[in-house]
Design a protein around this motif. Structure first.
Motif, PDB file in Angstrom:
ATOM      1  N   GLU A 295       0.852  -1.152  -0.132  1.00 44.46           N
ATOM      2  CA  GLU A 295       0.058  -0.110  -0.140  1.00 44.46           C
ATOM      3  C   GLU A 295       0.795   1.301  -0.177  1.00 44.46           C
ATOM      4  O   GLU A 295       1.765   1.473   0.804  1.00 44.46           O
ATOM      5  CB  GLU A 295      -0.869   0.160   1.357  1.00 44.46           C
ATOM      6  N   GLY A 296       0.636   2.337  -1.089  1.00 46.61           N
ATOM      7  CA  GLY A 296       1.292   3.512  -1.012  1.00 46.61           C
ATOM      8  C   GLY A 296       2.535   3.227  -1.695  1.00 46.61           C
ATOM      9  O   GLY A 296       3.296   4.480  -1.724  1.00 46.61           O
ATOM     10  N   ARG A 297       3.093   2.296  -2.037  1.00 45.79           N
ATOM     11  CA  ARG A 297       4.411   2.035  -2.782  1.00 45.79           C
ATOM     12  C   ARG A 297       4.133   2.363  -4.231  1.00 45.79           C
ATOM     13  O   ARG A 297       3.392   1.951  -5.022  1.00 45.79           O
ATOM     14  CB  ARG A 297       5.244   0.752  -2.401  1.00 45.79           C
ATOM     15  N   ASP A 298       5.329   2.901  -4.969  1.00 53.18           N
ATOM     16  CA  ASP A 298       5.148   2.935  -6.417  1.00 53.18           C
ATOM     17  C   ASP A 298       5.135   1.726  -6.887  1.00 53.18           C
ATOM     18  O   ASP A 298       5.966   0.848  -6.687  1.00 53.18           O
ATOM     19  CB  ASP A 298       6.492   3.784  -6.801  1.00 53.18           C
TER      20      ASP A 298
ATOM     21  N   GLY B 236       3.023  -0.397  -6.486  1.00 50.64           N
ATOM     22  CA  GLY B 236       2.901  -1.236  -5.282  1.00 50.64           C
ATOM     23  C   GLY B 236       1.644  -2.386  -6.045  1.00 50.64           C
ATOM     24  O   GLY B 236       1.849  -3.575  -5.522  1.00 50.64           O
TER      25      GLY B 236
ATOM     26  N   ASP C  62       0.300  -0.054 -14.178  1.00 50.36           N
ATOM     27  CA  ASP C  62      -0.171   0.658 -13.084  1.00 50.36           C
ATOM     28  C   ASP C  62      -1.530   1.548 -13.512  1.00 50.36           C
ATOM     29  O   ASP C  62      -1.719   1.585 -14.841  1.00 50.36           O
ATOM     30  CB  ASP C  62       0.958   1.409 -12.204  1.00 50.36           C
TER      31      ASP C  62
END
Length: 460
Positions: free
Chosen positions: A258-261, A263, A344
């Motif tokens: 969660e919240g990671r590039d 991700g 993404d």
């Protein structure tokens, strides 16, 4: 028909509309001229050891003169003298060509021999005769450049059996020295040493096979020496996610990005690899090897199938998908803005998944590369007591003997239809794979068991 050997008589001979016409001269038994619609050639014909031999003497120019005719006649007399001595000009020509080729072969460097082998078509199995894949060529260049660097500019014919044995031993010693530095068990073996010798043997065999000389350019004794030092059973990497740690790995992948590039790409791609046993290049693509990433056009969410195109063994490979995997891809499809499955929210595709599996290691201490996930899939499948042939179909393996630990070293696999005799009799339909795929998925995505003291499963 006999004709005079003179410029006027020769120029008066008609050219045929097609094919050829031969005229024999009054002077010189067996000396004549062959005329086609576009060319004229002096020839000489005699029998030697009961075999008729007709050999060209020289081309006849339009502007021939007396000097040319005299030189041609002298050349014909020289051929007649050779025939009289029992010299077969055709056989002699072949012998001289073979000698020249053999002499040239002695100057071919090991570097050139490897290059010729790399550029040659595939010698066996599926895709025989087609060019080797970029990854295979790169592997040849990498392995041979590293382990035969000092030999590359030597004539390949100068390599001796003792040199081969010593080099193999050196590579093995270097591998054990590296193991000692990292406090690993010494094995006295090296997969790289064996692979290097397999490439050396292949390059030498290719030189012999591509030669027209009846005698091999490289002595079979030398090639047998290469075979002896490099024929150990390939060492396979055993690393995979231990069965008791699979639930923890799944939970970390599901919740840890969660919240990671990238991700959500890491999350879904790693789960997909674990649940299908697919190879990394089949899923994320490889620009270096010319593989595109998996596209939505190869995912059928209604039929619950996924197809990997032009796989390692040069065939398309279609797998059924389990319920959870299908649901995951349905959700991903709803959010997708790209033709690429694992991209993404803006359509970007990560160049590697390393950031994903290294992050999982930092969370739970389990390091599992995409190929480790393939081994894990195979290991779980083996626990399901399914047949070897179903396991081979699931993994898209083509060797008769399936080693679930690894398949990285199989660069030129045989066709699955030729893998062994039994496989020709066993017919496994696509639907036969649905139940095994679902069982594998259910095992991988199971909830961790809890012991009486409240401890979740963690053991291997």
């Amino acid at each position: 028909m006999k004709v005079k050997f003179s410029k006027g008589a020769i120029d008066a001979l008609p050219r045929p509309a097609s094919g050829q016409k031969i005229y024999w001269f009054e002077e010189g038994d067996g000396f004549g001229i062959r005329i086609t619609p576009n060319a004229r050639t002096f020839v000489f014909e005699k029998r030697i050891d009961g075999v008729k031999r007709r050999v060209p003497v020289c081309k006849v120019p339009v502007d021939m003169d007396t000097k040319f005719l005299n030189e041609a006649k002298a050349a014909a007399k020289s051929l007649a003298a050779d025939f009289a001595k029992g010299v077969d000009p055709v056989a002699e020509k072949k012998r001289k060509a073979a000698e020249a080729a053999r002499k040239a072969a002695t100057t071919v460097t090991l570097r050139e021999a490897f290059q010729r082998y790399a550029c040659a078509g595939k010698q066996k199995g599926s895709g025989k005769g087609t060019a080797k894949k970029p990854r295979t060529i790169r592997d040849i260049e990498k392995v041979t450049g590293k382990h035969f660097e000092k030999w590359l500019d030597k004539p390949v014919t100068s390599i001796t059996g003792d040199m081969i044995a010593e080099r193999h031993a050196e590579i093995v010693a270097n591998a054990d020295a590296l193991r000692a530095k990292t406090q690993k068990k010494l094995t006295g073996r090296s997969a790289q040493a064996d692979l290097a010798m397999r490439y050396l043997r292949a390059a030498m065999n290719h030189m012999n096979d591509s030669s027209d000389d009846d005698d091999p350019v490289i002595r079979p004794k030398i090639i047998r020496r290469v075979s002896r030092v490099g024929t150990g059973t390939p060492m396979r990497k055993p690393r995979h996610v231990p069965d008791g740690k699979i639930p923890a790995w799944v939970e970390a992948v599901r919740t840890g990005f969660e919240g990671r590039d990238f991700g959500m790409v890491y999350r879904d791609a790693l789960l997909f690899l674990m649940l299908t046993g697919a190879r990394l290049g089949e899923v994320m693509g490889s620009a270096e090897d010319g593989y595109p990433p998996l596209a939505w056009t190869d995912v059928d969410l209604e039929k619950r199938t996924v197809t990997f195109r032009n796989t390692k063994n040069r065939s398309d490979h279609t797998l059924p998908m389990g319920n959870a995997l299908t649901e995951m891809l349905l959700e991903r499809k709803k959010r997708s803005v790209s033709d690429v499955v694992f991209s993404d929210e803006t359509g970007r595709v990560p160049g590697t998944l390393r950031g994903g599996y290294e992050h999982i290691k930092s969370l739970i201490g389990v390091y599992a590369t995409p190929h480790d996930l393939r081994r894990t899939f195979a290991t779980v499948a083996e626990k399901m007591d399914m047949s070897e042939y179903k396991l081979k179909r699931l993994l898209n393996h083509t060797k008769a003997n399936v080693n679930v630990a690894d398949d990285e070293a199989n660069n030129d696999n045989e066709s699955i239809s030729n893998a062994d005799t039994t496989s020709a009799y066993i017919q496994i339909s696509f639907d036969d794979l649905r139940e095994p795929m679902q069982k594998i998925e259910d095992h991988i995505l199971r909830k961790p068991s809890v012991d009486a003291d409240g401890t979740e499963e963690q053991s291997a």
